[in-house]
Structures are given as structure tokens and as C-alpha cells.
Design a protein around this motif. Structure first.
Motif, short mmCIF file in Angstrom:
data_model
loop_
_atom_site.label_atom_id
_atom_site.label_comp_id
_atom_site.label_asym_id
_atom_site.label_seq_id
_atom_site.Cartn_x
_atom_site.Cartn_y
_atom_site.Cartn_z
N VAL A 9 0.87 -1.17 0.00
CA VAL A 9 0.00 0.00 0.00
C VAL A 9 0.91 1.22 0.00
N ASN A 14 10.58 3.07 1.15
CA ASN A 14 10.70 1.84 1.95
C ASN A 14 9.97 0.69 1.29
N ARG A 34 -1.58 5.85 -4.51
CA ARG A 34 -2.73 6.71 -4.77
C ARG A 34 -2.40 7.90 -5.68
N GLY A 40 6.44 9.19 -2.76
CA GLY A 40 5.98 9.80 -1.51
C GLY A 40 6.74 11.07 -1.20
N GLY A 57 10.28 16.93 -1.01
CA GLY A 57 10.59 16.73 0.41
C GLY A 57 12.09 16.51 0.56
N TRP A 395 15.44 25.61 -1.90
CA TRP A 395 14.57 24.65 -1.19
C TRP A 395 14.51 25.14 0.25
N GLN A 397 12.95 24.94 3.88
CA GLN A 397 12.16 24.13 4.80
C GLN A 397 11.91 24.97 6.06
N GLU A 458 -0.62 16.09 -0.43
CA GLU A 458 0.24 15.40 -1.39
C GLU A 458 0.51 13.96 -0.95
N GLY A 500 7.82 1.84 6.62
CA GLY A 500 7.87 3.29 6.43
C GLY A 500 8.34 4.05 7.66
N ALA A 507 12.17 7.90 10.38
CA ALA A 507 12.14 8.69 9.14
C ALA A 507 13.51 8.77 8.48
N GLY A 508 13.49 9.28 7.25
CA GLY A 508 14.74 9.45 6.50
C GLY A 508 14.73 8.54 5.29
C1 LIG Z 1 9.63 18.25 3.49
C2 LIG Z 1 10.44 17.01 3.81
C3 LIG Z 1 11.82 17.07 3.82
C4 LIG Z 1 12.57 15.94 4.13
N1 LIG Z 1 13.93 15.98 4.03
C5 LIG Z 1 14.65 14.85 4.18
C6 LIG Z 1 16.02 14.82 3.83
O1 LIG Z 1 16.58 15.80 3.33
N2 LIG Z 1 16.70 13.66 4.03
C7 LIG Z 1 16.10 12.54 4.52
O2 LIG Z 1 16.78 11.52 4.70
N3 LIG Z 1 14.78 12.53 4.81
C8 LIG Z 1 14.04 13.65 4.62
N4 LIG Z 1 12.70 13.63 4.84
C9 LIG Z 1 12.08 12.41 5.39
C10 LIG Z 1 11.94 11.30 4.35
O3 LIG Z 1 11.71 11.84 3.08
C11 LIG Z 1 10.78 10.38 4.72
O4 LIG Z 1 10.92 9.94 6.06
C12 LIG Z 1 10.71 9.14 3.82
O5 LIG Z 1 10.80 9.49 2.47
C13 LIG Z 1 9.44 8.36 4.10
O6 LIG Z 1 9.40 7.24 3.28
P1 LIG Z 1 8.28 6.14 3.43
O7 LIG Z 1 8.78 4.91 2.77
O8 LIG Z 1 7.83 6.06 4.84
O9 LIG Z 1 7.03 6.62 2.59
P2 LIG Z 1 6.40 8.06 2.09
O10 LIG Z 1 7.49 8.76 1.44
O11 LIG Z 1 5.70 8.66 3.22
O12 LIG Z 1 5.41 7.51 1.01
C14 LIG Z 1 4.21 6.87 1.32
C15 LIG Z 1 3.42 6.70 0.04
O13 LIG Z 1 2.22 5.98 0.33
C16 LIG Z 1 1.16 6.54 -0.40
N5 LIG Z 1 -0.09 6.16 0.25
C17 LIG Z 1 -0.49 6.46 1.51
N6 LIG Z 1 -1.73 5.94 1.73
C18 LIG Z 1 -2.06 5.26 0.61
C19 LIG Z 1 -3.21 4.50 0.23
N7 LIG Z 1 -4.26 4.32 1.06
N8 LIG Z 1 -3.25 3.95 -1.00
C20 LIG Z 1 -2.21 4.09 -1.87
N9 LIG Z 1 -1.11 4.83 -1.57
C21 LIG Z 1 -1.04 5.40 -0.34
C22 LIG Z 1 1.46 8.03 -0.36
O14 LIG Z 1 0.76 8.71 -1.40
C23 LIG Z 1 2.97 8.04 -0.56
O15 LIG Z 1 3.33 8.08 -1.92
C24 LIG Z 1 11.92 14.73 4.49
C25 LIG Z 1 10.53 14.66 4.46
C26 LIG Z 1 9.79 15.79 4.09
C27 LIG Z 1 8.29 15.67 4.00
#
Ligand SMILES: Cc1cc2nc3c(=O)[nH]c(=O)nc-3n(C[C@H](O)[C@H](O)[C@H](O)COP(=O)(O)OP(=O)(O)OC[C@H]3O[C@@H](n4cnc5c(N)ncnc54)[C@H](O)[C@@H]3O)c2cc1C
Length: 543
Positions: A9, A14, A34, A40, A57, A395, A397, A458, A500, A507-508
Motif C-alpha cells: 500500500v 521503503n 494513490r 511519496g 521533500g 529549497w 524548509q 500530497e 515506512g 524517518a529518513g
Molecule cells: C519536506 C520534507 C523534507 C525531508 N527531508 C529529508 C532529507 O533531506 N533527508 C532525509 O533523509 N529525509 C528527509 N525527509 C524524510 C523522508 O523523506 C521520509 O521519512 C521518507 O521518504 C518516508 O518514506 P516512506 O517509505 O515512509 O514513505 P512516504 O514517502 O511517506 O510515502 C508513502 C506513500 O504511500 C502513499 N499512500 C499512503 N496511503 C495510501 C493509500 N491508502 N493507497 C495508496 N497509496 C497510499 C502516499 O501517497 C505516498 O506516496 C523529508 C521529508 C519531508 C516531508
């Protein structure tokens, strides 16, 4: 309807890393995302003007470059187009008094800059950098292992064997300390303390929060020792490479496909139902890369069958929010403190520990901070390919902000929904940058502002604009991420796993949660001895 071994999902990095590993092991994997774009929080898009590529991000990919996943699959990722842009001048802070300090991967440069603030601090820095490899071995091992009794015992044993009891206790104390405690013990210059403390604010560690010291410590030591890494052309280079690995191994990625429900039968996850009504089955695993509240609040309409787990997911705590401001620029900012700042990947504007503590407190109280912490990213200083010839992207933040606004610490903006105030608050941010880099607005060709609520629109995992998908305070980290008993990416529902940023190790862009889960499912970790784990998927480190 299609049948898969594993259904994911969401297409966060990750999930993609987990799917890539399993697909290479022969699993039939399907990823349902989605959004129209995968990745993400890691995406690169033209938010302002054609030819200007902005990281939505994550911008700093050092965690991915140093990850176990990258170590294992460097060749496959490279074959799928992964390219990094290495950074020598990593991060700096500009101060209201016109001074600046920055960490470059050249120790002599950093130490000389530091000595201008304090000779004693420069000596401390050299001592810490020399000791870093020995300390990092244990910290990286802890952060790169599952939260299993066996893995923890192995880490503790290794720590004790190499450092003795006193040394092991010192490492434990570092893990428990607040940024302020560690910084005040080690450095005398308020400028140096503020520069390093800002790394805590990238997560939700204001200077006085226990458990936060390790983030400024690790970031500053790692940047000094290895530099920093950005994505060539954009952070989405890792997403392109990961998705390439998945599809090359036969996996399927579907965008514009929101998962509305995880189907469950006889206590086991059996597949997903999309918002479109389509259903798909998973014979071995459903892996949800979502925020905990979405799991029990939405995707499991009848709950997990375990009231304790459902309550913990509902009560999962999110960190304060972030605003992102993306600028297309004619030229990089003219930093008043020194032209050298134009070379740095990050310029932090966060004048003191007290200002950061105040900002955090304002945000958690629902107030718009009068002086938010600003992380000004200058990716085109390192990787000019992200903008047309001679032009730049910025960029910005903005940390930390409330999801719901109850007031304004500056007394100027009336409480309202973010949609009404985001542009005026962005003006406050740009006014602050102008005081450090006069003329920025005159160089601006285009601007895109994402409020905390826009970030959540988003990507629903960024609840209230929480960029780290859940507070990393001690009570919600390590064995407690996302909740006690469920740090092994397990849930009470058979075959259903979480991955995730909300799960261990947080995070990261290190892909660690996805890769460790993949190793657990694919066979590297056994299902024995998991600390306090209940339900499916309890893991233990076999290595
Ligand atoms: C503004 C910002 C700056 C950041 N800067 C850094 C950085 O410089 N360096 C660093 O290491 N980390 C950074 N981070 C943190 C890092 O990007 C995140 O912790 C990491 O990318 C999260 O990955 P994830 O695998 O948990 O999924 P996410 O990246 O959270 O992706 C989850 C995906 O699941 C999808 N989804 C959710 N629900 C559903 C559903 N019901 N059906 C289908 N799809 C769904 C979402 O649309 C999304 O695409 C930053 C984050 C942000 C927001």
C-alpha cells in the motif's frame, strides 16, 4: 483482479526497497500508489517554472547512500540510473551578528572556522571526529538492526566488549541526552552550539528534548567524515532506480490507485480493495507503508482484532508540521555573512538554542512561530543540472509549524486555515531570509508554497505536515515505534505488516525499515526471540 505474493500500500521508498528485494527473491509483487507519481516524500518536480526541478521533500540522500540496501544493491541501482551528487561543503549557519560557521568534509577547513569562534571547541571537534569511527560502529549497528532481543543483546555485547562498561554507559548516556545537554557539555561557543543543534529540529528534537543529542552528533560527525550526498538531477534518482529494480524483477507498480481497504479473512490479510472498487489478492503478505492512524482508522474498517493495537495506532503522536517554499532563482542568495555560504548544500537560519526551544514550544501550542527555524537548501550550488544554465532553485524548509493555527506569536496573523494564511506566512519567512541575504526577492523568478496541510494533501503520511511521520521522542522510538510489541513491522493481523517512517528505525531516506522487513520476510531474520513482540512477523537477527 490479480493475485500477488505481496501487495504494497503506497510507493514510498521503503515499500519500493522491500518490493525490490522480494521481487529479486522470486516473489510476485504489486505496489498500489494513490498519487500519479511514486516516491511519496521523495519526489522531484517542476513546481515553479519549466526546467526548474525542485525536491518536494527529502533533498539530502546521505542516509540512502550509506544504507545497507545501497551496500547490497549498489550495482543494480546504478544499472537503473542511480547517480549521486557528492557535497563537500555540507551545512552552515548564518547568524544575525553577521558571522557564519560551516562544516565541510575537509577537517582543516572546519576546524579553522571553528577556532575563530573558540580554540577549545576546535580541539573538541578534532577529538570527537577522531573518536567517531569507534562510536559510529555501535550507533549504526543499533540503528540498522531490528528491535529484537537477540539483535539488542548482540549490539550491547559488542559495545561492552569494545568499550568496557564505562564506555558503554557513555554511549547509552549520549542516546538519552538532550541536544542542549550534549552541546553544552562539549562546546562553549553559542554559535557552534546553535549550528549543530539545528539538526535536532530536522526531526522533532528541540534543544531540551531527551533523546535528541544523537541526531546533531551523528549528522555533524558523518558530514565531517563522509560529506553529504544529493541526487544527481533530483532526489527522485533513488525512486527511479528502485522502481526500475522492481519492474525489472517482474514487479508491478500502479499509480492513481488508492487502497481503500485491506481485506482480512480468518485473522489474516488477504489483499486490498482499491477506491475504484477493484480487488487484488496477496497470498503471503500485505505491506502497508502508511501512517498508523490510517491503518486502523481507515484501511481496517473493523479494526485489527486487538484493541490495544488499535488504540496505540489511533494515539500515535505526530510531530509539528513543516512548510516548504520552492523558489526558482536568477542567482543564488547573496549571503551577507560571506560569499562562501553560496557553496553550502544547507544554510541554517536558527540563531540560538533558546530561539529553537521557543519556536518548538510555539508550534506545539498552535502558534505561528515569530522566528521559525529555516533550512535553506541550495541544491543547484552542487548540482547545476536541476535548473536552466546559470539559474538556480532554492529549497526552503520551515520548521516547526502547527497543523491547526490558534494564534500568531508575532501578533500579526489572525488564526485561520492554512489555505488562507500560507502566502502571508511565506512572506514572513522570505522577510527573514532577506535580512541575511538582501535582494533575494529581486532574484526570484517563480515561487511555490506548500503549507503543512498541502504536504498532507500530497502524501497522507505527512499528517498535519509532519515530515517525519511521527514523533521520534524516546517514548515512541526504538522498542516503542510505532508501539510497544510492534517494533518488528508486525501487526495483530496475520500476513499484515507495516513499513515506512512510522516504523523502526524511523524517518529518513535510509530504506532501513523496508529492507529489514524484506529480509525478515525473505528469510534472513528468523521469527524467534522478538522483544515483547506479539502477532505475526516477530523477528530476530540471525547474523
Ligand atoms: C519536506 C520534507 C523534507 C525531508 N527531508 C529529508 C532529507 O533531506 N533527508 C532525509 O533523509 N529525509 C528527509 N525527509 C524524510 C523522508 O523523506 C521520509 O521519512 C521518507 O521518504 C518516508 O518514506 P516512506 O517509505 O515512509 O514513505 P512516504 O514517502 O511517506 O510515502 C508513502 C506513500 O504511500 C502513499 N499512500 C499512503 N496511503 C495510501 C493509500 N491508502 N493507497 C495508496 N497509496 C497510499 C502516499 O501517497 C505516498 O506516496 C523529508 C521529508 C519531508 C516531508
Amino acid at each position: 483482479m490479480s493475485e500477488f505474493d505481496a501487495i504494497f500500500v503506497g510507493a514510498g521508498h521503503n515499500s519500493l526497497a522491500c518490493a525490490a528485494h522480494l521481487a529479486l527473491k522470486g516473489w510476485k509483487t504489486g505496489i498500489f500508489e494513490r498519487s500519479p507519481t511514486i516516491g511519496g516524500a521523495v519526489q522531484t518536480r517542476e513546481f515553479t517554472l519549466p526546467g526548474f526541478r525542485h525536491d518536494f521533500g527529502a533533498m539530502n540522500l546521505s542516509l540512502f547512500a550509506g544504507s545497507a540496501f545501497h551496500r547490497k544493491y549498489a550495482n543494480e541501482l546504478k544499472a537503473q540510473g542511480l547517480e549521486f551528487a557528492p557535497v563537500a561543503d555540507c551545512f552552515a549557519s548564518a547568524f544575525p551578528d553577521g558571522r557564519w560557521f560551516g562544516v565541510s568534509n575537509d577537517l582543516e577547513k572546519t576546524a579553522a572556522r571553528m577556532a575563530a569562534f573558540s580554540v577549545a571547541d576546535a580541539a573538541t571537534w578534532r577529538r570527537l571526529v577522531a573518536a567517531f569511527p569507534a562510536e559510529a560502529e555501535h550507533l549504526f549497528r543499533l540503528l540498522g538492526s531490528p528491535m529484537s532481543a537477540r539483535a539488542l543483546a548482540g549490539t550491547a555485547w559488542n559495545l561492552w566488549r569494545k568499550k568496557g562498561i564505562a564506555g558503554a554507559l557513555d554511549t547509552g548516556r549520549l542516546l538519552l541526552s538532550s541536544p542542549r545537554a550534549w552541546l553544552e557539555e562539549n562546546f562553549e561557543s553559542p554559535h557552534i552550539r546553535a549550528t549543530l543543534a539545528t539538526w535536532g529540529m530536522h526531526l522533532d528534537f528541540a534543544p531540551d528534548i531527551a533523546g535528541g543529542a544523537v541526531f546533531p552528533y551523528l549528522e555533524s560527525m558523518a558530514n565531517q567524515s563522509f560529506g553529504m550526498v544529493l541526487g544527481k538531477g533530483g532526489a527522485d534518482t533513488i525512486i527511479g532506480a528502485l522502481s526500475g529494480m522492481v519492474t525489472a524483477a517482474g514487479g508491478k507498480i500502479v499509480t492513481g490507485a488508492e487502497v481503500a481497504e485491506i481485506t482480512v479473512s480468518a485473522g489474516k490479510a488477504t489483499g486490498v480493495r482499491l477506491a475504484s472498487g477493484e480487488t487484488h489478492t496477496a497470498t503471503r503478505a500485505v505491506i502497508a507503508g502508511v501512517a498508523p492512524k490510517a491503518l486502523t482508522g481507515k484501511l481496517l474498517p473493523n479494526g485489527s482484532g486487538d484493541v490495544g493495537f488499535d488504540t496505540a495506532m489511533k494515539k500515535f503522536r505526530h510531530a509539528p508540521g513543516t512548510m516548504m517554499i520552492h523558489l526558482a532563482l536568477d542567482d543564488l542568495p547573496d549571503w551577507r555573512a560571506g560569499a562562501e555560504l553560496r557553496q553550502f548544500a544547507y544554510v541554517h537560519l536558527s540563531p540560538s538554542l533558546d530561539a529553537m526551544s521557543r519556536t518548538y514550544q510555539q508550534a506545539v501550542a498552535g502558534m505561528l512561530p515569530d522566528e521559525p527555524v529555516l533550512v535553506v537548501g541550495q541544491p543547484t550550488a552542487i548540482d547545476p543540472s536541476r535548473a536552466p544554465e546559470g539559474k538556480h532553485v532554492l529549497w526552503v524548509q520551515v520548521r516547526m509549524l502547527p497543523a491547526e493555527i490558534t494564534g500568531d506569536a508575532a501578533g500579526k496573523i489572525a488564526p485561520a486555515h492554512w489555505d488562507k494564511v500560507k502566502e502571508v506566512y511565506a512572506d514572513r519567512v522570505l522577510d527573514i531570509i532577506e535580512t541575511y541575504a538582501p535582494g533575494l526577492r529581486n532574484k526570484t523568478l517563480g515561487q511555490a508554497v506548500f503549507s503543512p496541510i498541502d504536504l498532507e494533501r500530497e502524501n497522507p503520511n505527512l499528517v498535519g505536515g509532519d515530515q517525519v511521520c511521527g514523533s521520534h521522542h524516546l517514548a515512541q522510538n526504538f522498542l516503542f515505534r510505532p508501539a510497544r510489541g510492534y517494533a518488528g513491522w508486525n501487526t495483530p493481523v496475520g500476513n499484515l505488516h507495516l513499513t515506512g517512517a512510522a516504523t523502526w528505525p524511523g524517518a529518513g531516506t535510509g530504506a532501513a525499515s523496508g529492507y529489514m522487513l524484506a529480509q525478515q520476510l525473505g528469510g534472513r531474520w528468523s521469527r524467534r526471540f522478538h522483544t515483547g513482540e506479539r502477532g505475526q512477523g516477530a523477528a530476530a537477527h540471525e547474523a
